[in-house]
Design a protein around this motif. Structure first.
Motif, PDB file in Angstrom:
ATOM      1  N   SER A  45      65.825  79.688  19.122  1.00 18.84           N
ATOM      2  CA  SER A  45      64.403  79.989  19.252  1.00 18.84           C
ATOM      3  C   SER A  45      63.669  79.557  17.992  1.00 18.84           C
ATOM      4  O   SER A  45      64.280  79.091  17.022  1.00 18.84           O
ATOM      5  CB  SER A  45      64.185  81.481  19.510  1.00 18.84           C
ATOM      6  OG  SER A  45      64.750  82.256  18.469  1.00 18.84           O
ATOM      7  N   LEU A  82      64.155  74.739  13.020  1.00 22.81           N
ATOM      8  CA  LEU A  82      63.120  74.653  14.040  1.00 22.81           C
ATOM      9  C   LEU A  82      61.801  75.185  13.502  1.00 22.81           C
ATOM     10  O   LEU A  82      61.784  76.077  12.644  1.00 22.81           O
ATOM     11  CB  LEU A  82      63.534  75.445  15.284  1.00 22.81           C
ATOM     12  CG  LEU A  82      64.800  74.963  15.989  1.00 22.81           C
ATOM     13  CD1 LEU A  82      65.133  75.877  17.157  1.00 22.81           C
ATOM     14  CD2 LEU A  82      64.650  73.524  16.476  1.00 22.81           C
ATOM     15  N   TYR A 124      65.082  69.623  25.672  1.00 18.89           N
ATOM     16  CA  TYR A 124      65.288  69.376  24.240  1.00 18.89           C
ATOM     17  C   TYR A 124      66.661  68.740  24.055  1.00 18.89           C
ATOM     18  O   TYR A 124      67.602  69.025  24.813  1.00 18.89           O
ATOM     19  CB  TYR A 124      65.217  70.680  23.442  1.00 18.89           C
ATOM     20  CG  TYR A 124      63.886  71.388  23.505  1.00 18.89           C
ATOM     21  CD1 TYR A 124      62.926  71.206  22.518  1.00 18.89           C
ATOM     22  CD2 TYR A 124      63.589  72.260  24.561  1.00 18.89           C
ATOM     23  CE1 TYR A 124      61.707  71.873  22.578  1.00 18.89           C
ATOM     24  CE2 TYR A 124      62.384  72.922  24.629  1.00 18.89           C
ATOM     25  CZ  TYR A 124      61.445  72.724  23.637  1.00 18.89           C
ATOM     26  OH  TYR A 124      60.241  73.377  23.698  1.00 18.89           O
ATOM     27  N   ILE A 150      66.607  75.777  24.227  1.00 17.58           N
ATOM     28  CA  ILE A 150      65.585  76.509  23.489  1.00 17.58           C
ATOM     29  C   ILE A 150      65.127  77.692  24.339  1.00 17.58           C
ATOM     30  O   ILE A 150      64.811  77.536  25.532  1.00 17.58           O
ATOM     31  CB  ILE A 150      64.379  75.613  23.139  1.00 17.58           C
ATOM     32  CG1 ILE A 150      64.819  74.495  22.200  1.00 17.58           C
ATOM     33  CG2 ILE A 150      63.263  76.429  22.507  1.00 17.58           C
ATOM     34  CD1 ILE A 150      65.285  74.965  20.838  1.00 17.58           C
TER      35      ILE A 150
END
Length: 408
Positions: free
Chosen positions: A21, A115, A133, A155
């Motif tokens: 995440s 991320l 992704y 994700i």
């Protein structure tokens, strides 16, 4: 001659399938196996993420059979794309013109990709679009084509089901008349309530419903969870709806009613709700349906959000849901010991009692009709209106079988 690069792959440290995440670090290593010493220019890593929607729009898109030439000419493609992630990192790079020589054998080159902190759209694949992704490793060598390997990156955009807007009860009701005009057989009503809007996959939704069948036909209730996929592009929208879970109830005969006192419907392992994309949305709803033979079905739909954070509420709120829903449901639990009523003096003052006490005169049987309310009997009624209630006692003065009970 066979290529000397026998293997090239990408491995994540978190390979359990739970996903990543926003703000987390994607770590792992690139595997490379060489059969002989090899000169390379660079080994680079790319992380990308895109959302894409696409469908055919036109008169022919709604046709179920073979398309005519006219229909094919009227077809148009609706498509849209959004970029959600683009990261890159150089793992190995030659510093001179001679390049970098790697020895034969197995090589493991570690990597870390952080991320972004901004919210990312969850990975999803649907009927007319997807959010995808990936992490790609690219091996660059002099006088050779680049070699690359791609690995999907899962994700997850976390949705907390404990947020205030998702823990409130949701209710809805509907009613319809079965038949019409002189052939009407009576109404069928449906009341539905759930204790909150937010749930996570694997949870069971307790359903509180009441079906009243006043028609002359048999009613058959059931509950379903729908996944609603919505795709948007250039002012056009297309929706795909599918059932992901269902449960059936007992038949409701004519003139009867049935109550669901927390009938459970388990949420399957589906994708969480996708609510933060402008071209693709994934929503859910709970539908309770009453089917009546020979008539349109009666339906009530309640919005449901499938999140990733489990519900952490303490205790069950089912009792509150039941008590505020219908008088035909289970009542609230009474206290173990009843409280004594207030004394009469606390309710009506003595001065007020004396002031309101009527003056009673002897009845005149010949002057007043026997059943006239405001005649001679009315003062007697008024006289007892402000009299004190019976004395309250927690012990029965006349016990039955030697047992004392509460009495008034």
């Amino acid at each position: 001659m066979a290529d000397i690069v026998k293997m090239l792959g990408v491995v994540f440290d978190n390979d359990s399938g739970s996903g990543y995440s926003s703000g987390e670090v994607v770590s792992g290593h690139v595997l490379m196996e060489l059969s002989a010493p090899t000169r390379i220019k660079a080994l680079k890593l790319y992380a990308t993420g895109f959302g894409r929607v696409c469908w055919m729009d036109g008169s022919g898109s709604q046709s179920s059979g073979a398309l005519s030439i006219f229909q094919l000419r009227n077809l148009s493609q609706c498509s849209e794309e959004r970029e959600y992630l683009r990261l890159s990192e150089t793992l190995l790079e030659a510093t001179g013109d001679d390049g970098l020589i790697l020895e034969a054998g197995r090589h493991e080159i570690p990597f870390e990709l952080e991320l972004p902190q901004r919210p990312l759209v969850s990975s999803f694949s649907g009927k007319h679009g997807s959010v995808h992704y990936s992490v790609k490793a690219v091996l660059q060598r002099p006088q050779y084509h680049d070699l690359h390997v791609c690995r999907e990156l899962l994700i997850i955009s976390h949705v907390d089901v404990n947020s205030p807007e998702l823990v409130c009860p949701v209710s809805e009701s509907n009613e319809k008349m079965v038949g019409c005009w002189i052939f009407a057989s009576g109404p069928v009503s449906l009341n539905v309530k759930i204790e909150r809007m937010g749930y996570s996959k694997g949870e069971a939704i307790p359903i509180y419903a009441e079906v009243e069948n006043c028609s002359s036909r048999l009613a058959m209730p059931k509950a379903e969870i729908y996944q609603i996929q919505t795709y948007k592009t250039r002012g056009k929208t297309v929706t795909h709806k599918q059932v992901v879970a269902s449960v059936r109830g007992s038949h409701v005969p004519s003139g009867c009613s049935v109550t669901w006192n927390g009938k459970t419907l388990k949420i399957p392992p589906v994708s969480p709700s996708v609510l933060n994309s402008d071209i693709l949305k994934v929503e859910y709803c709970l539908a309770v349906i009453v089917q009546v033979p020979g008539a349109r079905k009666l339906k009530v739909e309640l919005p449901v959000v499938i999140g990733t954070t489990p519900y952490s509420g303490f205790g069950s709120r089912s009792l509150g849901v039941i008590s505020g829903f219908s008088t035909g449901w289970l009542p609230l639990t009474l206290p173990d010991t009843p409280e004594a009523p207030p004394s009469y003096a606390d309710v009506v003052a003595e001065e007020e009692l004396e002031q309101r006490r009527p003056v009673v005169s002897p009845p005149q049987w010949t002057d007043v009709p026997e059943r006239q309310l405001d005649g001679w009997a009315f003062p007697y009624i008024q006289e007892f209106r402000f009299q004190p209630p019976p004395v309250y006692s927690e012990v029965d003065p006349n016990p039955v079988d030697g047992r004392s009970v509460f009495s008034v």
